[in-house]
Design a protein around this motif. Structure first.
Motif, short mmCIF file in Angstrom:
data_model
loop_
_atom_site.label_atom_id
_atom_site.label_comp_id
_atom_site.label_asym_id
_atom_site.label_seq_id
_atom_site.Cartn_x
_atom_site.Cartn_y
_atom_site.Cartn_z
N MET A 110 0.83 -1.21 0.00
CA MET A 110 0.00 0.00 0.00
C MET A 110 0.86 1.26 0.00
N ALA A 111 1.98 1.23 0.74
CA ALA A 111 2.87 2.39 0.75
C ALA A 111 3.46 2.63 -0.63
N GLU A 112 3.86 1.55 -1.32
CA GLU A 112 4.41 1.70 -2.68
C GLU A 112 3.35 2.23 -3.64
N ALA A 113 2.09 1.74 -3.46
CA ALA A 113 1.03 2.23 -4.34
C ALA A 113 0.78 3.71 -4.12
N LEU A 114 0.79 4.15 -2.86
CA LEU A 114 0.61 5.57 -2.58
C LEU A 114 1.79 6.39 -3.09
N GLU A 115 3.00 5.83 -2.93
CA GLU A 115 4.19 6.54 -3.38
C GLU A 115 4.21 6.69 -4.90
N ASP A 116 3.77 5.67 -5.63
CA ASP A 116 3.77 5.71 -7.10
C ASP A 116 2.55 6.42 -7.65
N GLY A 117 1.61 6.78 -6.80
CA GLY A 117 0.42 7.48 -7.24
C GLY A 117 -0.55 6.62 -8.02
N VAL A 118 -0.54 5.30 -7.81
CA VAL A 118 -1.44 4.40 -8.56
C VAL A 118 -2.62 3.96 -7.70
N ALA A 119 -2.75 4.50 -6.51
CA ALA A 119 -3.86 4.12 -5.65
C ALA A 119 -5.11 4.86 -6.08
N ASP A 120 -6.17 4.10 -6.40
CA ASP A 120 -7.42 4.72 -6.85
C ASP A 120 -8.10 5.50 -5.73
N GLU A 121 -8.06 4.94 -4.50
CA GLU A 121 -8.70 5.58 -3.36
C GLU A 121 -7.67 5.71 -2.24
N PRO A 122 -6.89 6.77 -2.24
CA PRO A 122 -5.84 6.94 -1.22
C PRO A 122 -6.38 6.92 0.20
N GLU A 123 -7.59 7.51 0.41
CA GLU A 123 -8.14 7.52 1.76
C GLU A 123 -8.38 6.11 2.28
N ARG A 124 -8.85 5.24 1.39
CA ARG A 124 -9.10 3.85 1.80
C ARG A 124 -7.80 3.16 2.16
N TYR A 125 -6.75 3.44 1.42
CA TYR A 125 -5.44 2.87 1.71
C TYR A 125 -4.93 3.35 3.07
N LEU A 126 -5.15 4.64 3.34
CA LEU A 126 -4.68 5.19 4.61
C LEU A 126 -5.42 4.57 5.79
N VAL A 127 -6.73 4.36 5.62
CA VAL A 127 -7.51 3.71 6.68
C VAL A 127 -7.00 2.30 6.92
N ARG A 128 -6.72 1.59 5.82
CA ARG A 128 -6.22 0.22 5.94
C ARG A 128 -4.85 0.18 6.62
N ILE A 129 -3.99 1.15 6.25
CA ILE A 129 -2.67 1.20 6.87
C ILE A 129 -2.79 1.46 8.37
N ARG A 130 -3.67 2.38 8.74
CA ARG A 130 -3.85 2.67 10.16
C ARG A 130 -4.38 1.44 10.90
N THR A 131 -5.29 0.69 10.28
CA THR A 131 -5.82 -0.52 10.91
C THR A 131 -4.73 -1.55 11.14
N GLU A 132 -3.88 -1.73 10.14
CA GLU A 132 -2.81 -2.71 10.28
C GLU A 132 -1.79 -2.26 11.33
N VAL A 133 -1.50 -0.97 11.38
CA VAL A 133 -0.56 -0.46 12.38
C VAL A 133 -1.11 -0.66 13.78
N GLU A 134 -2.42 -0.44 13.96
CA GLU A 134 -3.04 -0.67 15.26
C GLU A 134 -2.96 -2.14 15.65
N ARG A 135 -3.14 -3.01 14.68
CA ARG A 135 -3.05 -4.44 14.96
C ARG A 135 -1.64 -4.83 15.37
N LEU A 136 -0.64 -4.29 14.66
CA LEU A 136 0.74 -4.57 15.03
C LEU A 136 1.08 -3.99 16.40
N THR A 137 0.53 -2.81 16.69
CA THR A 137 0.76 -2.21 18.01
C THR A 137 0.17 -3.09 19.10
N GLY A 138 -1.04 -3.62 18.85
CA GLY A 138 -1.64 -4.52 19.83
C GLY A 138 -0.80 -5.78 20.03
#
Length: 385
Positions: free
Chosen positions: A172-200
């Motif tokens: 997801m980070a590479e997709a955002l970096e390359d600008g190929v993400a269709d819905e960046p907000e959705r990617y950011l929400v997903r990234i935050r969810t995964e980070v919270e899971r790793l934090t837990g």
């Protein structure tokens, strides 16, 4: 009377000399074989009797015939005594050697093998102690193997649980970096969810390490289990609603307990989350609390379908995940499909916290599911409800 005293005096002088020689001999032989020591004792006894008898015989001026009779009797008695001592020493040595050979089996895979031949009371007691020691070593080895197995499983599960979200985060980070993400907000929400899971997951690992190191600090206060259950149910309600699972807490007695309310609420929360994720949609997860003798027992019953009997003893082991019966369903609103935040840490944390409160945790199968129970010591001043 005077003759008796004289006889006693001569006998004491004769036997005393043999006794002094025997004491010196035993001192010199104290590091040698037990059989040799026993034989030495017999020799000293014979010499003491013989010396005393000879001294008395000489003092009484016995005839040659009578003196010969005394010598013959003493000689036969000495032979029998020495043979008996030799046989006894041989028996003791044989028992000691057999026990020494058996001692080599202490801690072996087959366990301690006691000698076949009969042993004396002391050697038999020593054999029993060796058998008990071997049993304790076997138990210790079994626990060590179980811990090692749990450690390997934990590493395997943690590696899997880290690899999957990290790969997703990278993509997801590479997709955002390359600008190929269709819905960046959705990617950011997903990234935050995964980070919270790793934090837990990291939080659970830290908590488990504190528990296993005995560094868990408890702030104990008297609270009602009714309040603990109410807080835990409130925390688990959003997940239960998303999963379509009904929570019930009708059979909760208002029993007092002296615990760290934050830690016990976490215990109940872990049990509720696992139960909700393992229960099918429209199922029921029930929480109950009751007083049993000197304990307050809290239980969480789910509808997972049950755990195989051979897996029940391993449920609270670090890294245990279970089989298909407790495989959680994927929730799109969560960070992954794991039954907890990490590699089977939730139930291990439950047991660690409960045991830190001098309690116990257990699980059993019930009709249609499982019943997890934690038993906490009841306050001594609390009255039975």
């Amino acid at each position: 009377m005077k003759d008796v005293l004289l006889i006693a005096l001569f006998a004491a002088l004769g036997a005393g000399g043999a006794g002094l020689l025997g004491w010196a001999a035993i001192r010199l032989l104290r590091r040698r074989s037990v059989a040799l020591s026993l034989f030495t004792v017999a020799v000293v006894t014979v010499l003491a009797v013989t010396s005393g008898t000879f001294a008395v015989a000489q003092a009484m001026f016995l005839s040659t015939h009578d003196f010969g009779v005394v010598v013959t009797v003493l000689g036969m008695a000495a032979v029998v005594s020495l043979l008996t001592a030799a046989l006894l020493g041989r028996q003791v040595v044989a028992g000691s050697r057999a026990l020494a050979v058996a001692a080599r089996t202490v801690g072996s895979d087959a366990g301690f093998t006691a000698p076949d031949q009969p042993l004396g009371t002391e050697l038999a007691a020593l054999s029993e102690e060796l058998a008990a020691t071997s049993a304790r070593l076997a138990e210790s080895r079994a626990r060590e193997q179980a811990l090692e197995r749990s450690r390997r499983e934990l590493i395997a599960w943690i590696s899997h649980d880290l690899r999957t979200p990290l790969a997703g985060l990278r993509a997801m980070a590479e997709a955002l970096e390359d600008g190929v993400a269709d819905e960046p907000e959705r990617y950011l929400v997903r990234i935050r969810t995964e980070v919270e899971r790793l934090t837990g997951m990291v939080d659970d690992l830290f908590e488990l390490s504190r528990i296993q190191a005995g560094a868990l600090s408890l702030s104990v206060a008297r609270v009602s289990v009714y309040d603990l259950v109410d807080d835990a149910l409130a925390g688990a309600y959003p997940l239960a609603r998303r999963r379509g699972v009904r929570l019930e807490g009708r059979e909760v007695a208002a029993e007092p307990v002296e615990v760290d309310s934050r830690e016990i609420t976490r215990v109940l929360g872990n049990l509720l989350v696992n139960a909700i994720r393992a229960t099918p949609e429209e199922g029921v997860v029930a929480v109950a609390a009751r007083r049993e003798a000197d304990e307050v027992v809290l239980s969480v019953t789910d509808g997972c379908g049950g755990i195989p009997e051979q897996d029940l003893p391993r449920v609270f082991e670090t890294g245990w995940r279970g089989g298909a019966a407790r495989t959680p369903r994927r929730d799109p609103g969560e960070g992954g499909d794991s039954g907890d935040s990490g590699g089977g840490l939730g139930l291990a944390i439950v047991r660690g916290i409960v045991e830190a409160h001098a309690g116990r945790a257990g699980v059993r199968n019930v009709d249609g599911g499982c019943c997890f129970e934690i038993a906490l010591p009841a306050p001594r001043t609390a009255s039975h409800a």
